[in-house]
Design a protein around this motif. Structure first.
Motif, short mmCIF file in Angstrom:
data_model
loop_
_atom_site.label_atom_id
_atom_site.label_comp_id
_atom_site.label_asym_id
_atom_site.label_seq_id
_atom_site.Cartn_x
_atom_site.Cartn_y
_atom_site.Cartn_z
N GLY A 172 0.81 -1.21 0.00
CA GLY A 172 0.00 0.00 0.00
C GLY A 172 0.84 1.26 0.00
O GLY A 172 0.50 2.26 -0.65
N ASN A 173 1.95 1.23 0.71
CA ASN A 173 2.84 2.39 0.74
C ASN A 173 3.37 2.72 -0.65
O ASN A 173 3.42 3.89 -1.06
CB ASN A 173 4.02 2.12 1.69
CG ASN A 173 3.59 2.02 3.13
OD1 ASN A 173 2.48 2.39 3.49
ND2 ASN A 173 4.47 1.50 3.98
N PHE A 174 3.78 1.69 -1.38
CA PHE A 174 4.31 1.91 -2.74
C PHE A 174 3.22 2.46 -3.67
O PHE A 174 3.48 3.35 -4.48
CB PHE A 174 4.87 0.61 -3.31
CG PHE A 174 6.11 0.13 -2.64
CD1 PHE A 174 7.22 0.96 -2.51
CD2 PHE A 174 6.20 -1.15 -2.12
CE1 PHE A 174 8.38 0.53 -1.89
CE2 PHE A 174 7.35 -1.60 -1.50
CZ PHE A 174 8.45 -0.75 -1.38
N VAL A 175 2.02 1.93 -3.55
CA VAL A 175 0.91 2.37 -4.41
C VAL A 175 0.63 3.85 -4.19
O VAL A 175 0.52 4.64 -5.13
CB VAL A 175 -0.35 1.53 -4.14
CG1 VAL A 175 -1.56 2.15 -4.85
CG2 VAL A 175 -0.14 0.10 -4.62
N LEU A 176 0.52 4.27 -2.92
CA LEU A 176 0.20 5.66 -2.62
C LEU A 176 1.36 6.59 -2.97
O LEU A 176 1.16 7.73 -3.41
CB LEU A 176 -0.18 5.82 -1.15
CG LEU A 176 -0.71 7.19 -0.72
CD1 LEU A 176 -1.90 7.60 -1.57
CD2 LEU A 176 -1.09 7.17 0.75
N LEU A 179 6.67 7.46 2.45
CA LEU A 179 5.95 6.32 1.91
C LEU A 179 6.90 5.33 1.25
O LEU A 179 6.80 4.11 1.45
CB LEU A 179 4.90 6.79 0.90
CG LEU A 179 3.62 7.39 1.48
CD1 LEU A 179 2.90 8.23 0.43
CD2 LEU A 179 2.71 6.29 2.01
N TRP A 180 7.83 5.83 0.43
CA TRP A 180 8.80 4.95 -0.22
C TRP A 180 9.66 4.22 0.82
O TRP A 180 9.86 3.00 0.74
CB TRP A 180 9.70 5.74 -1.16
CG TRP A 180 9.05 6.26 -2.39
CD1 TRP A 180 8.83 7.56 -2.73
CD2 TRP A 180 8.51 5.49 -3.48
NE1 TRP A 180 8.19 7.67 -3.94
CE2 TRP A 180 7.99 6.40 -4.44
CE3 TRP A 180 8.44 4.12 -3.74
CZ2 TRP A 180 7.40 5.98 -5.62
CZ3 TRP A 180 7.84 3.69 -4.93
CH2 TRP A 180 7.34 4.62 -5.84
N VAL A 181 10.17 4.98 1.80
CA VAL A 181 11.03 4.38 2.83
C VAL A 181 10.25 3.36 3.65
O VAL A 181 10.73 2.26 3.96
CB VAL A 181 11.62 5.48 3.73
CG1 VAL A 181 12.34 4.86 4.93
CG2 VAL A 181 12.57 6.36 2.93
#
Length: 399
Positions: free
Chosen positions: A292-296, A371-373
């Motif tokens: 989910g973090n990668f998607v957002l 978000l990426w990290v």
């Protein structure tokens, strides 16, 4: 005992409704008293301090007594605190000093309530019903604290500043009444609960935890999940009103989506655990949170923000129900309160530290960087958990 358990669930729903109302109304009240951002932010931060200072001693006290006594005491005392605050507002005697004192004492009561309620559940339901019991508790917690409470708290505050705190007082006092009369066997303990004895017993609980590799792995993984998720959740409002260009109303709907995901996760865990291995569900919960973090980060839109926050909340609820249930099954009742306290203390410490780390990343890089990290870090956490628990095919194995 089933009737007793239902009373505990109803009491938890009322207590979390009061907490949800407070989460909105207390910052609004602080903002009406001062425009100092540090003082307003500090009001939220101080609620974590009791967990850091008193979490383990409270766990030792719970292990020394009957947990239902702490549930009643914590609910009634928090209700009384809200009553004091309501009266102060009616008398036009509100101040930041009063709000800080109330927020700290509410944190003490919350630490006692959460710890004791987790220790109480396995005394009231059969082992086979623990997933269902914990699912119900997580669902009512998310419903009251994340959805209904915040939704009505702001409306009540707009009508009268004292109203949300009066409602919170009534909800918590009623929660205490519902649990009054429950009686579980008292543990056999020696000596008085002196400060030295409590510290020694807290240390005994930590020593047990250090020897229990599987339980320790779950607790540390949960703290990691909390830390890395908090690196971006606190900044979601800036991402929403900035790059996404959403209105305050739409942001509220995004948050509501997160609450709905948490409620669904709590409600469905009991069904999922009968169809899939518990460890597999834990790995999926971690992996979904990472994805989910990668998607957002890649596609920051309002719709995806609502979806990601909902799936993240679902993952958290699934992880929490499974983790609490495993602790209740594997940890001896004599140290369960202290182990629960250790788990909650780590999570409560990880949350503000994660938020601070995310703020630093955003300041140095940009709003998407946390978000990426977080996504990369949670992938590592997922892999480490999968490797560390690869021989744990069923709860109750020796580890």
């Amino acid at each position: 005992m089933i009737t007793a358990y239902r009373r505990v669930v109803a009491a938890s729903g009322l207590a979390n409704l009061g907490d949800g109302v407070r989460q909105v109304a207390l910052p609004l009240l602080a903002a009406s008293i001062t425009q100092d951002a540090v003082l307003v932010a500090g009001l939220t931060a101080i609620a974590y301090v009791p967990w850091m200072l008193l979490g383990l001693p409270i766990g030792a006290l719970v292990d020394r007594s009957r947990p239902e006594l702490f549930v009643v005491w914590a609910a009634v005392s928090r209700g009384a605190l809200f009553g004091v605050l309501t009266l102060a507002l009616l008398l036009d005697a509100g101040s930041m000093w009063l709000l800080y004192a109330v927020a700290f004492l509410l944190g003490v009561g919350e630490a006692a309530y959460d710890n004791a309620s987790q220790s109480l559940v396995p005394r009231l339901v059969a082992d086979a019903d623990l997933e269902r019991a914990n699912s119900a508790l997580v669902s009512v917690e998310r419903l009251g604290q994340d959805l209904v409470g915040p939704a009505v708290g702001g409306v009540m505050f707009a009508a009268a500043a004292s109203l949300p705190f009066a409602v919170s007082a009534a909800a918590l006092l009623l929660a205490g009444v519902l649990v009054t009369g429950l009686r579980t066997p008292a543990p056999a303990v020696d000596g008085r609960p002196t400060p030295r004895a409590l510290l020694r017993e807290a240390a005994d609980g930590m020593r047990w935890l250090l020897r229990a590799r599987y339980v320790r792995t779950i607790i540390l993984t949960g703290a990691g999940l909390t830390f890395f998720t908090q690196t971006w959740e606190g900044l979601l409002v800036l991402l929403a009103v900035g790059p996404m260009g959403t209105s305050e109303t739409v942001f509220g709907l995004i948050l509501a989506g997160g609450a709905v995901g948490g409620i669904a996760g709590g409600a469905l865990t009991a069904l999922l655990v009968h169809r899939f291995p518990q460890r597999a569900l834990q790995v999926v919960a971690l992996a979904v949170a990472a994805a989910g973090n990668f998607v957002l980060a890649a596609f920051p839109t309002p719709v995806l923000a609502a979806v990601v926050l909902s799936t993240t909340s679902f993952s958290f609820a699934l992880w929490n129900v499974l983790s609490v249930t495993i602790r209740q099954r594997m940890v001896p009742a004599t140290v369960l309160g202290r182990v629960n306290a250790a788990a909650r203390t780590l999570s409560m410490t990880a949350a503000p530290l994660g938020a601070l780390a995310g703020g630093g990343l955003a300041a140095v890089l940009d709003l998407r960087a946390p978000l990426w990290v977080s996504g990369l870090a949670l992938l590592v956490v997922t892999a480490m958990f999968a490797v560390a628990t690869r021989d744990a095919e069923r709860v109750g194995e020796r580890h």
